[in-house]
Every structure is written in structure tokens, then in C-alpha cells.
Design an enzyme around this catalytic site. Structure first.
Site, PDB file in Angstrom:
ATOM      1  N   GLN A  10       4.670   0.648   6.103  1.00 18.26           N
ATOM      2  CA  GLN A  10       5.529   1.695   6.308  1.00 18.26           C
ATOM      3  C   GLN A  10       6.723   1.342   6.648  1.00 18.26           C
ATOM      4  OE1 GLN A  10       3.101   4.397   8.274  1.00 18.26           O
ATOM      5  NE2 GLN A  10       4.603   5.993   8.362  1.00 18.26           N
ATOM      6  N   SER A  94       0.547  -4.170   7.160  1.00 17.11           N
ATOM      7  CA  SER A  94      -0.180  -3.062   7.509  1.00 17.11           C
ATOM      8  C   SER A  94      -0.914  -2.497   6.449  1.00 17.11           C
ATOM      9  CB  SER A  94       0.947  -2.203   8.386  1.00 17.11           C
ATOM     10  OG  SER A  94       0.159  -1.168   9.261  1.00 17.11           O
ATOM     11  N   LEU A  95      -0.213  -0.994   6.277  1.00 18.20           N
ATOM     12  CA  LEU A  95      -0.945  -0.294   5.192  1.00 18.20           C
ATOM     13  C   LEU A  95      -0.815  -1.081   3.718  1.00 18.20           C
ATOM     14  CD1 LEU A  95       0.690   1.411   2.666  1.00 18.20           C
ATOM     15  CD2 LEU A  95       2.053   2.123   4.638  1.00 18.20           C
ATOM     16  N   ARG A 119      -6.078   7.484   7.408  1.00 21.46           N
ATOM     17  CA  ARG A 119      -5.543   6.701   8.132  1.00 21.46           C
ATOM     18  C   ARG A 119      -4.289   7.105   8.680  1.00 21.46           C
ATOM     19  NH1 ARG A 119      -2.171   2.039   7.740  1.00 21.46           N
ATOM     20  NH2 ARG A 119      -2.528   0.144   8.993  1.00 21.46           N
ATOM     21  N   HIS A 204      -0.642  -0.218  15.800  1.00 21.80           N
ATOM     22  CA  HIS A 204      -1.276  -1.519  16.236  1.00 21.80           C
ATOM     23  C   HIS A 204      -1.289  -1.907  17.525  1.00 21.80           C
ATOM     24  CE1 HIS A 204      -1.496  -2.355  11.971  1.00 21.80           C
ATOM     25  NE2 HIS A 204      -0.250  -1.950  11.762  1.00 21.80           N
ATOM     26  N   GLN A 253      -7.877  -3.681  12.032  1.00 21.24           N
ATOM     27  CA  GLN A 253      -6.205  -3.797  11.900  1.00 21.24           C
ATOM     28  C   GLN A 253      -5.638  -2.503  12.458  1.00 21.24           C
ATOM     29  OE1 GLN A 253      -4.618  -1.972   8.728  1.00 21.24           O
ATOM     30  NE2 GLN A 253      -3.939  -3.616   7.845  1.00 21.24           N
TER      31      GLN A 253
END
Length: 314
Positions: A10, A94-95, A119, A204, A253
Site C-alpha cells: 500500500q 505487506s499486502l 483484509r 502491523h 502478518q
């Protein structure tokens, strides 16, 4: 030359992303249509035309970024015969880990889109807007040790942890708003600069536990198979081919640290990677790769010309 495909997270979204690919390749248009169908939304039009504030919403940005990454990979595979079979490893920020898994066939494209929609929504509603914050600590003195010291000071005022260990000179902290504010002051005293990030939630960090619980439920029924190339995961900075390990690590995660610097160091070291190819929107990860592993080559694959040039070299 040993190759790893890496997939952005992102912040790399931009209105117009993927438009050139869609115009040039039917295989890219197929990907965007599959994602639209999976979500029951004309996400591809939002990507192409905006408005930017809607594209930036976490629930839209996450599947949109994955869609562009997978469009790049499908064009490489279908139009240039230079797809996942050329890779020794994959990894995503991440994503982007979902993009990496979908590119490697561990998740279907439609399942990845639906999971990222869940998510994004789950992370958005994990706590009220404005209750948390994230800040990027930057500058030549910034490393994970400095960030951890700053976060420890912030933790006296609430939750505050290192969220993203991106590279030397760029580490992100996340947590309660007051705690992150205190950590910023400590970081400045230690010689770092700090920039509050324009995010809708503190990703996170332990405050995302409600989102992790939602993802555990969503992932429990998801079909995950062994990927075509090992995935170096954010949580462990090590590769795996185990579907059940992947399932658990995707849950971890949500609240865990993105160990990107460590992942890249492992790839360039024990992994033997000499070339990184960032598949998707933007050039953030290629820039990080050059700083973390300066002896390896790094390219960004966004445009038809990028893909054509890359394919001629693998």
C-alpha cells in the site's frame, strides 16, 4: 542470473495504474475483469479514472494493487513467456505477499481479491479512525535499533512497535496516536527525522488484532496450495512452500512486523538472487532493493515497454 519477483504494498497506488497494460494486452484486461467479477465492483474503472480518495481507501487500494501486479505477471507469462517459471523466489511487501502468492499459484486470483477486500475492511474497522498513527523514521542514522529504542519510549504511553523494517534509513513505527507521538520525539533526539504517514489505521501492530482474528476466519476456508516458487514471508524473512504455514503466517502478518530488509538480505545472500523485478504499480521496492542489495540488479515492471525490455533479458 537468479531472479526474484517482488510485489509492492500500500502506498504505491495511483490513479491510472494498469491503464497502459490494459490498453496494450488482452491478458491484462482479463485480470482486471476477473478481479471486478470477484468483488462485484468496477474496481478497474476506479483504478483508471479515480477519484483518488476512493482508490486510496484501504479496501480498494489493496485489491487494486494486487490486480496490477497480477496483470503484469499474466502479460509476462502469456505474451512474453517470461513469467513465474523464471523465478527462484517471490516476495511481497505487506499486502504484496498476497500478490506474490497469487502470482506463484498458491492462491487463485479471485480468492486473493476477495481476501484483500476482507483484509482492507477488517484493518479499517479494527479501531476508530484517528486513534492510531504510523510514522516513517528516516535519515542516515535511522536503523531498526534506533526505531526500537524510539518505540520503547513511545510504549510508555500506549502500544508502539516497529511495523516495517524497510531498509537502512527507512523504518516505520505504528501504534496508539499518543505513543507514536512520544516515539517521534525520541527518534528526533536520537538523530532521525520523522514523518507522520497519511494512513487510516496503525497497520502491523497489536492494535490490529481484531483484523487478524477476522483474517484467521477468512483464511481458514481459503484454498491454498504449494506455490510454484518459494515465498519469502514478511513475518519470518525466510522462504516456505508449505500451504498451512502460509495460511498461519498471513494471519500473523496483520499484527506482525514486515521484515523487508531482512527478507531482501536473505534473498541476496543465502537465496543467491542477483536480480529483483518489481511487478506492479510504482518503483518503491526496486529503490529499496538497490539500497539493501547494491550488488544485485533491480527493475520496475509497470509499462508495456518495461515488460518487453525485461522479457528480452530472461
Amino acid at each position: 542470473m537468479s531472479l526474484a519477483f517482488i510485489f509492492p504494498g500500500q502506498g504505491s497506488q495511483a490513479v491510472g495504474m494498469g491503464a497502459e497494460l490494459a490498453e496494450a494486452f488482452a491478458s491484462a484486461r482479463e485480470v482486471f475483469q476477473e478481479v471486478d467479477d470477484a468483488l462485484g465492483q468496477n474496481l478497474s474503472r476506479l483504478m483508471r479514472e479515480g477519484p483518488e480518495d476512493q482508490l486510496t481507501l484501504t479496501e480498494n487500494a489493496q485489491p487494486a494493487l494486487m490486480a496490477v501486479s497480477l496483470a503484469v505477471m499474466r502479460v509476462l507469462e502469456r505474451d512474453f513467456s517470461a513469467g513465474i517459471g523464471k523465478a527462484a523466489f517471490v516476495a511481497g511487501h505487506s499486502l504484496g505477499e498476497y500478490s506474490a502468492l497469487a502470482a506463484a499459484g498458491a492462491l487463485s486470483l479471485s480468492d486473493a481479491a476477495r481476501l484483500l477486500r476482507v483484509r482492507g475492511q477488517a484493518m479499517q474497522r479494527a479501531l476508530p479512525v484517528g486513534a492510531g498513527a504510523m510514522a516513517s523514521l528516516i535519515g542516515p542514522k535511522t536503523d531498526v535499533a534506533l526505531a526500537e529504542e524510539a518505540a520503547a519510549e513511545g510504549a510508555k504511553f500506549g502500544v508502539c512497535v516497529v511495523a516495517n523494517d524497510n531498509n537502512q534509513g527507512n523504518v516505520v513505527i505504528s501504534g496508539d496516536k499518543a505513543a507514536v507521538g512520544a516515539a517521534i520525539e525520541k527518534a528526533k533526539a536520537l538523530g532521525a527525522r520523522a514523518i507522520l504517514l497519511n494512513v487510516s489505521a496503525p497497520f502491523h501492530c497489536p492494535l490490529m488484532q481484531p483484523a487478524a482474528d477476522e483474517m484467521a476466519e477468512a483464511l481458514a476456508s481459503a484454498r491454498i496450495i504449494a506455490p510454484a516458487a518459494p515465498v519469502v514471508t514478511n513475518v519470518t524473512a525466510r522462504p516456505t512452500l508449505d500451504p498451512e504455514a502460509i495460511r498461519g503466517l498471513l494471519v500473523d502478518q496483520v499484527t506482525g512486523r514486515v521484515r523487508w530488509r531482512e527478507s531482501m538480505l536473505w534473498l541476496a545472500g543465502e537465496g543467491g538472487i542477483t536480480r529483483f523485478a518489481e511487478a506492479g504499480s510504482g518503483k518503491v521496492l526496486a529503490g529499496m532493493a538497490k539500497r539493501i542489495a547494491p550488488d544485485a540488479a533491480a527493475v520496475s515492471l509497470n509499462s508495456p515497454a518495461d515488460l518487453e525490455t525485461f522479457a528480452a533479458t530472461v
